[in-house]
Design a protein around this motif. Structure first.
Motif, PDB file in Angstrom:
ATOM      1  N   LEU A 219       0.823  -1.204   0.000  1.00  0.00           N
ATOM      2  CA  LEU A 219       0.000   0.000   0.000  1.00  0.00           C
ATOM      3  C   LEU A 219       0.861   1.260   0.000  1.00  0.00           C
ATOM      4  N   SER A 220       1.921   1.231   0.784  1.00  0.00           N
ATOM      5  CA  SER A 220       2.838   2.382   0.818  1.00  0.00           C
ATOM      6  C   SER A 220       3.462   2.614  -0.554  1.00  0.00           C
ATOM      7  N   SER A 221       3.786   1.517  -1.220  1.00  0.00           N
ATOM      8  CA  SER A 221       4.377   1.624  -2.559  1.00  0.00           C
ATOM      9  C   SER A 221       3.394   2.243  -3.549  1.00  0.00           C
ATOM     10  N   LEU A 222       2.154   1.787  -3.511  1.00  0.00           N
ATOM     11  CA  LEU A 222       1.140   2.324  -4.430  1.00  0.00           C
ATOM     12  C   LEU A 222       0.918   3.814  -4.186  1.00  0.00           C
ATOM     13  N   THR A 223       0.800   4.203  -2.919  1.00  0.00           N
ATOM     14  CA  THR A 223       0.585   5.616  -2.594  1.00  0.00           C
ATOM     15  C   THR A 223       1.762   6.468  -3.027  1.00  0.00           C
ATOM     16  N   ASN A 224       2.970   5.977  -2.782  1.00  0.00           N
ATOM     17  CA  ASN A 224       4.157   6.751  -3.138  1.00  0.00           C
ATOM     18  C   ASN A 224       4.299   6.902  -4.650  1.00  0.00           C
ATOM     19  N   LYS A 225       3.982   5.841  -5.398  1.00  0.00           N
ATOM     20  CA  LYS A 225       4.041   5.933  -6.863  1.00  0.00           C
ATOM     21  C   LYS A 225       3.047   6.971  -7.385  1.00  0.00           C
ATOM     22  N   LYS A 226       1.870   6.975  -6.792  1.00  0.00           N
ATOM     23  CA  LYS A 226       0.862   7.958  -7.206  1.00  0.00           C
ATOM     24  C   LYS A 226       1.352   9.375  -6.915  1.00  0.00           C
ATOM     25  N   ASN A 227       1.956   9.577  -5.743  1.00  0.00           N
ATOM     26  CA  ASN A 227       2.468  10.900  -5.391  1.00  0.00           C
ATOM     27  C   ASN A 227       3.590  11.342  -6.326  1.00  0.00           C
ATOM     28  N   ILE A 228       4.412  10.405  -6.759  1.00  0.00           N
ATOM     29  CA  ILE A 228       5.474  10.727  -7.719  1.00  0.00           C
ATOM     30  C   ILE A 228       4.878  11.194  -9.036  1.00  0.00           C
ATOM     31  N   ARG A 229       3.842  10.515  -9.499  1.00  0.00           N
ATOM     32  CA  ARG A 229       3.193  10.905 -10.754  1.00  0.00           C
ATOM     33  C   ARG A 229       2.586  12.309 -10.650  1.00  0.00           C
ATOM     34  N   ILE A 230       1.975  12.595  -9.506  1.00  0.00           N
ATOM     35  CA  ILE A 230       1.384  13.931  -9.307  1.00  0.00           C
ATOM     36  C   ILE A 230       2.475  14.999  -9.306  1.00  0.00           C
ATOM     37  N   ALA A 231       3.579  14.726  -8.621  1.00  0.00           N
ATOM     38  CA  ALA A 231       4.669  15.703  -8.545  1.00  0.00           C
ATOM     39  C   ALA A 231       5.314  15.911  -9.915  1.00  0.00           C
ATOM     40  N   LEU A 232       5.443  14.845 -10.701  1.00  0.00           N
ATOM     41  CA  LEU A 232       5.988  14.982 -12.055  1.00  0.00           C
ATOM     42  C   LEU A 232       5.066  15.838 -12.932  1.00  0.00           C
ATOM     43  N   GLN A 233       3.749  15.676 -12.731  1.00  0.00           N
ATOM     44  CA  GLN A 233       2.804  16.508 -13.470  1.00  0.00           C
ATOM     45  C   GLN A 233       2.954  17.977 -13.064  1.00  0.00           C
ATOM     46  N   ASP A 234       3.142  18.221 -11.768  1.00  0.00           N
ATOM     47  CA  ASP A 234       3.360  19.593 -11.302  1.00  0.00           C
ATOM     48  C   ASP A 234       4.631  20.183 -11.924  1.00  0.00           C
ATOM     49  N   LEU A 235       5.674  19.367 -11.992  1.00  0.00           N
ATOM     50  CA  LEU A 235       6.926  19.825 -12.597  1.00  0.00           C
ATOM     51  C   LEU A 235       6.725  20.123 -14.080  1.00  0.00           C
ATOM     52  N   LYS A 236       5.970  19.271 -14.764  1.00  0.00           N
ATOM     53  CA  LYS A 236       5.697  19.480 -16.188  1.00  0.00           C
ATOM     54  C   LYS A 236       4.960  20.801 -16.405  1.00  0.00           C
ATOM     55  N   THR A 237       4.022  21.103 -15.512  1.00  0.00           N
ATOM     56  CA  THR A 237       3.274  22.358 -15.624  1.00  0.00           C
ATOM     57  C   THR A 237       4.189  23.550 -15.377  1.00  0.00           C
ATOM     58  N   LEU A 238       5.073  23.457 -14.405  1.00  0.00           N
ATOM     59  CA  LEU A 238       6.011  24.540 -14.139  1.00  0.00           C
ATOM     60  C   LEU A 238       6.905  24.809 -15.347  1.00  0.00           C
ATOM     61  N   LEU A 239       7.287  23.734 -16.032  1.00  0.00           N
ATOM     62  CA  LEU A 239       8.182  23.869 -17.186  1.00  0.00           C
ATOM     63  C   LEU A 239       7.422  24.130 -18.477  1.00  0.00           C
ATOM     64  N   GLN A 240       6.067  24.089 -18.400  1.00  0.00           N
ATOM     65  CA  GLN A 240       5.221  24.314 -19.574  1.00  0.00           C
ATOM     66  C   GLN A 240       5.574  23.360 -20.704  1.00  0.00           C
ATOM     67  N   LEU A 241       5.742  22.074 -20.352  1.00  0.00           N
ATOM     68  CA  LEU A 241       6.012  21.046 -21.353  1.00  0.00           C
ATOM     69  C   LEU A 241       4.699  20.518 -21.910  1.00  0.00           C
ATOM     70  N   PRO A 242       4.709  19.996 -23.142  1.00  0.00           N
ATOM     71  CA  PRO A 242       3.479  19.440 -23.732  1.00  0.00           C
ATOM     72  C   PRO A 242       2.874  18.360 -22.848  1.00  0.00           C
ATOM     73  N   GLU A 243       1.557  18.294 -22.855  1.00  0.00           N
ATOM     74  CA  GLU A 243       0.848  17.373 -21.970  1.00  0.00           C
ATOM     75  C   GLU A 243       1.176  15.918 -22.269  1.00  0.00           C
ATOM     76  N   ASP A 244       1.465  15.585 -23.541  1.00  0.00           N
ATOM     77  CA  ASP A 244       1.722  14.190 -23.910  1.00  0.00           C
ATOM     78  C   ASP A 244       3.180  13.791 -23.697  1.00  0.00           C
ATOM     79  N   ASP A 245       4.010  14.703 -23.195  1.00  0.00           N
ATOM     80  CA  ASP A 245       5.409  14.361 -22.910  1.00  0.00           C
ATOM     81  C   ASP A 245       5.519  13.610 -21.596  1.00  0.00           C
ATOM     82  N   ASN A 246       6.363  12.576 -21.598  1.00  0.00           N
ATOM     83  CA  ASN A 246       6.688  11.876 -20.360  1.00  0.00           C
ATOM     84  C   ASN A 246       8.049  12.378 -19.882  1.00  0.00           C
TER      85      ASN A 246
END
Length: 456
Positions: A219-246
């Motif tokens: 459960l801790s692993s699943l929650t942490n992975k989800k939080n990483i994805r959210i933080a990466l999305q926040d970083l993508k928004t800060l950098l104004q990268l295209p939405e389809d970029d990984n």
């Protein structure tokens, strides 16, 4: 023989086509996988991308350009006002009443006709307005200086935000590594407990306890992975990268450098010259300039004026019967003074003085805030550096405790609950060590940001 060769030849062709098709499919899959590979950004690269793409930074640059245009607009006040006015009209007959009443009416046609027209070109050049134009230009330049400092501040703020997001992702990634290592150990322990259970050495309760511990880790692993994805999305928004970029982050060597902490006085002196302090000081200058502009309202004004007229008919003589078109011009100096400002402008001056006092008070409040902030960041940074030594020692103790408890558990000298406690203590010690290092790096960036030397 010919038939055999023909069959063999066809079979070779089929095999060749199969190989060619497989190679083509492999090439396409490789391209697809390569296209889907996330970008491994370093912290410096992410900061650079943010400075180029971030909307908040772009907004600050636009505001700076607006202030630059404002300077030119203020300088244009020195230029003459030039205008042109043309008029054409038809006059009605003049109705007169003799004796001052409405008893006897007389209707007279205007002479020399009922048509009037004129064209006027005029200019007005200000010569003196109590230094109001001069101060207007000065104020525009001061506002431009503030806009330039705000661009610098915005860039540093965004840089700190990118850094905080980046290091936050890094911390969660390190936690994920620790959790995954723990999951492997918990799975091995579960297998051991099940083996003990099959031999009747332990009870079913210990098996359930091991399964519950493994479930908690999952459960801790699943929650942490989800939080990483959210933080990466926040970083993508800060950098104004295209939405389809990984995107992914490259953390190699990010916290390997030895932290450097100078004396408090160094950071304090730098903080007193940071962006916020400079903006507050410039704001006082703006209010003082506005005060001078308000005081100028009570001073006389001089202007050079002139006009040139083309008119019809001629009304400048006593004769009314002159159907001539004529031209006339004039040039001169006009002086004006609004006497009402002697009593109206007092309240305006008082208000402008209060605004100066208010801005000075705001500047002192900013100074107090910066003083507290730099002291807090310096103290917290020192605390983190002290904690690093403690976390290193705690990790060594947790590892030794885990080794001893595990040896006892394998010899059935302790219950699984003690084994779980030792495992949790080791997990926490590992995370505390890496987390404290990352927190130290982040606090260093915050301290440099407060001191206004983030990029020095």
């Amino acid at each position: 023989m010919f038939l055999i060769n023909w069959v063999f030849s066809n079979q070779s062709r089929i095999n060749f086509l199969r190989v060619l098709l497989s190679a083509f499919l492999f090439f396409q899959v490789s391209i697809g996988l390569h296209a889907q590979e996330p970008k491994g950004l370093t912290l410096n690269e992410a900061i650079q991308v943010a400075k180029e793409n971030n909307r908040t930074i772009q907004k600050s640059h636009i505001l700076k350009k607006i202030s630059e245009v404002g300077i030119q607009e203020a300088k244009n006040l020195r230029l003459p006002e030039i205008g042109f006015n043309a008029m054409y009209s038809r006059l009605s007959d003049v109705t007169l009443w003799e004796g001052g009443g409405f008893t006897k009416q007389i209707v007279v046609a205007p002479e020399p006709g009922n048509t009037i027209y004129d064209a006027v070109t005029q200019f007005d050049l200000p010569l003196y307005e109590g230094s109001k134009i001069k101060n207007e230009i000065k104020k525009s330049k001061q506002e431009n200086e503030i806009a330039e400092i705000k661009v610098e501040k915005t860039q540093n703020d965004v840089q700190l935000e990118v850094t905080a997001t980046f290091l936050g992702i890094y911390k969660m990634m390190e936690l994920q590594k620790i959790i995954e290592e723990s999951i492997k150990e918990e799975q091995e322990r579960l297998n051991e407990v099940k083996a003990f259970k099959s031999h009747g050495i332990v009870t079913k309760n210990e098996v359930l306890r091991a399964e519950l511990q493994l479930s908690d880790r999952d459960l801790s692993s699943l929650t942490n992975k989800k939080n990483i994805r959210i933080a990466l999305q926040d970083l993508k928004t800060l950098l104004q990268l295209p939405e389809d970029d990984n995107i992914a982050i490259n953390t190699a060597g990010l916290i390997e450098m030895t932290p450097d902490l100078k004396q408090y006085d160094f950071y304090f002196n730098e903080t007193m010259q940071n962006e916020e302090m400079r903006i507050a000081s410039r704001e006082i200058d703006v209010k003082k300039t506005e005060l001078k502009m308000v005081k100028a309202n009570a001073l006389p004004k001089l202007a050079l004026f002139g006009n040139y007229n083309l008119r019809y008919p001629m009304y400048l003589t006593f004769s009314l019967d002159m159907p001539f078109m004529y031209t006339i011009g004039q040039v001169g100096i006009e002086a004006s003074y609004d006497i009402s400002n002697l009593y109206k402008n007092k309240a305006k001056v008082q208000l402008a003085n209060l605004k100066v006092q208010l801005q000075k008070n705001e500047s002192e409040m900013v100074k107090n805030e910066m003083t507290d902030k730099v002291f807090r960041n310096h103290t917290q940074y020192q605390e983190i550096l002290d904690k690093l030594k403690v976390t290193d020692k705690a990790l060594v103790l947790a590892q030794e405790n885990y080794r001893i408890v595990k040896a006892k558990y394998l010899n059935q000298l302790v219950l699984i609950t003690e084994m779980v406690d030792a495992d949790n203590a080791l997990l926490q010690a590992k995370f505390n060590k890496i987390s404290t290092k990352i927190d130290g790096a982040m606090k260093q960036y915050e301290l440099l940001h407060t001191a206004g030397i983030l990029n020095k």
